[in-house]
Scaffold this motif. Sequence first.
Motif, mmCIF file in Angstrom:
data_model
loop_
_atom_site.group_PDB
_atom_site.id
_atom_site.type_symbol
_atom_site.label_atom_id
_atom_site.label_comp_id
_atom_site.label_asym_id
_atom_site.label_seq_id
_atom_site.Cartn_x
_atom_site.Cartn_y
_atom_site.Cartn_z
ATOM 1 N N UNK A 185 -11.599 0.657 26.462
ATOM 2 C CA UNK A 185 -10.590 0.299 27.459
ATOM 3 C C UNK A 185 -9.359 -0.316 26.801
ATOM 4 N N UNK A 186 -8.265 0.382 26.811
ATOM 5 C CA UNK A 186 -6.976 -0.151 26.373
ATOM 6 C C UNK A 186 -6.879 -0.580 24.932
ATOM 7 N N UNK A 187 -7.426 0.194 24.030
ATOM 8 C CA UNK A 187 -7.393 -0.141 22.609
ATOM 9 C C UNK A 187 -6.719 0.976 21.828
ATOM 10 N N UNK A 188 -5.855 0.598 20.889
ATOM 11 C CA UNK A 188 -5.251 1.553 19.968
ATOM 12 C C UNK A 188 -6.068 1.519 18.681
ATOM 13 N N UNK A 189 -6.547 2.670 18.283
ATOM 14 C CA UNK A 189 -7.305 2.817 17.040
ATOM 15 C C UNK A 189 -6.420 3.592 16.069
ATOM 16 N N UNK A 190 -6.434 3.176 14.804
ATOM 17 C CA UNK A 190 -5.658 3.865 13.778
ATOM 18 C C UNK A 190 -6.633 4.437 12.761
ATOM 19 N N UNK A 191 -6.543 5.749 12.564
ATOM 20 C CA UNK A 191 -7.389 6.408 11.572
ATOM 21 C C UNK A 191 -6.501 7.092 10.543
ATOM 22 N N UNK A 192 -7.030 7.270 9.359
ATOM 23 C CA UNK A 192 -6.304 7.987 8.325
ATOM 24 C C UNK A 192 -6.460 9.483 8.517
ATOM 25 N N UNK B 220 0.852 -1.192 0.000
ATOM 26 C CA UNK B 220 0.000 0.000 0.000
ATOM 27 C C UNK B 220 0.887 1.241 0.000
ATOM 28 N N UNK B 221 0.374 2.353 -0.534
ATOM 29 C CA UNK B 221 1.186 3.583 -0.493
ATOM 30 C C UNK B 221 1.356 4.091 0.938
ATOM 31 N N UNK B 222 2.409 4.876 1.156
ATOM 32 C CA UNK B 222 2.611 5.480 2.470
ATOM 33 C C UNK B 222 1.391 6.320 2.817
ATOM 34 N N UNK B 223 0.982 6.250 4.080
ATOM 35 C CA UNK B 223 -0.247 6.907 4.514
ATOM 36 C C UNK B 223 -0.016 7.652 5.822
ATOM 37 N N UNK B 224 -0.504 8.874 5.878
ATOM 38 C CA UNK B 224 -0.487 9.630 7.128
ATOM 39 C C UNK B 224 -1.623 9.104 7.996
ATOM 40 N N UNK B 225 -1.271 8.667 9.200
ATOM 41 C CA UNK B 225 -2.276 8.101 10.106
ATOM 42 C C UNK B 225 -2.208 8.786 11.459
ATOM 43 N N UNK B 226 -3.238 8.521 12.252
ATOM 44 C CA UNK B 226 -3.281 9.018 13.623
ATOM 45 C C UNK B 226 -3.510 7.818 14.527
ATOM 46 N N UNK B 227 -2.656 7.673 15.532
ATOM 47 C CA UNK B 227 -2.801 6.635 16.552
ATOM 48 C C UNK B 227 -3.582 7.252 17.705
ATOM 49 N N UNK B 228 -4.662 6.590 18.113
ATOM 50 C CA UNK B 228 -5.519 7.119 19.165
ATOM 51 C C UNK B 228 -5.776 6.037 20.204
ATOM 52 N N UNK B 229 -5.629 6.408 21.479
ATOM 53 C CA UNK B 229 -5.948 5.498 22.575
ATOM 54 C C UNK B 229 -7.423 5.669 22.905
ATOM 55 N N UNK C 142 -4.496 -1.552 10.007
ATOM 56 C CA UNK C 142 -5.108 -0.452 10.766
ATOM 57 C C UNK C 142 -6.276 -0.903 11.633
ATOM 58 N N UNK C 143 -6.453 -2.206 11.775
ATOM 59 C CA UNK C 143 -7.513 -2.712 12.651
ATOM 60 C C UNK C 143 -7.171 -2.359 14.104
ATOM 61 N N UNK C 144 -8.204 -2.109 14.905
ATOM 62 C CA UNK C 144 -7.999 -1.798 16.323
ATOM 63 C C UNK C 144 -7.232 -2.942 16.994
ATOM 64 N N UNK C 145 -6.396 -2.572 17.958
ATOM 65 C CA UNK C 145 -5.577 -3.570 18.647
ATOM 66 C C UNK C 145 -5.577 -3.285 20.143
ATOM 67 N N UNK C 146 -5.667 -4.325 20.945
ATOM 68 C CA UNK C 146 -5.630 -4.202 22.408
ATOM 69 C C UNK C 146 -4.184 -3.965 22.854
ATOM 70 N N UNK C 147 -3.994 -3.013 23.764
ATOM 71 C CA UNK C 147 -2.647 -2.655 24.191
ATOM 72 C C UNK C 147 -1.923 -3.777 24.934
ATOM 73 N N UNK C 148 -2.660 -4.690 25.569
ATOM 74 C CA UNK C 148 -1.992 -5.778 26.296
ATOM 75 C C UNK C 148 -1.455 -6.855 25.364
ATOM 76 N N UNK C 149 -1.758 -6.754 24.087
ATOM 77 C CA UNK C 149 -1.293 -7.738 23.103
ATOM 78 C C UNK C 149 -0.241 -7.140 22.165
ATOM 79 N N UNK C 150 0.211 -5.920 22.457
ATOM 80 C CA UNK C 150 1.110 -5.228 21.538
ATOM 81 C C UNK C 150 2.516 -5.097 22.099
ATOM 82 N N UNK C 151 3.448 -4.880 21.195
ATOM 83 C CA UNK C 151 4.834 -4.606 21.534
ATOM 84 C C UNK C 151 5.353 -3.534 20.591
#
Length: 180
Positions: free
Chosen positions: A83-90, A71-80, A101-110
């Motif tokens: 409860x404890x989820x990272x959402x990625x929006x364009x 995919x082409x490079x995309x400007x995104x915004x990371x939003x908390x 860019x699917x939502x991800x739980x913070x306890x499962x991330x590194x």
Amino acid sequence: TLRTVSSLDPSRGATERPHRHAAYDMGNELCACFGDGDQTDNDKPSDTKLLQRFKAKLKQGIQCTKISKDRPQTEIKLILVEPGTIKITGVDKDVSGDPECADEMTDKMGIRQATDPDPHMAHFAGSQVLRDNLDPRQAMKAFILEGPNKKMINLVAKSDAEAQLMISGFKLLFAEARKE
């Protein structure tokens, strides 16, 4: 901008000089979440305070560039989001169809910096996507968010300093999430 303080009495002809804990204005709002540089070595904010500031900034959204394999490079915004989820929006376009860019739980991330060893390919750093698409001189701005099932989100911050603050903040956030 470098803040200076007088170390000697100006009436004796002293001039302004950089204070040993002077703060640099890095031209971005993210740095504000880690304090204004007025702390001394004995007065450093605790990890708890740093985490609180980072979470507050992340709830407002932190912008960076996402690099993908197909995919082409995309400007995104990371939003908390709670409860404890990272959402990625364009920022300029819809990214809802992008599986990275699917939502991800913070306890499962590194998180790891692009200069850290690649756990999937011995003797290399970063990720295959970053090695293929990023100028090596920009490596200090890049980092990888890792999720379950080998999900990797390759990101580039606006500056080296901003990347370091994001990496530190995310490490604290993910460690807290795993404790809960």
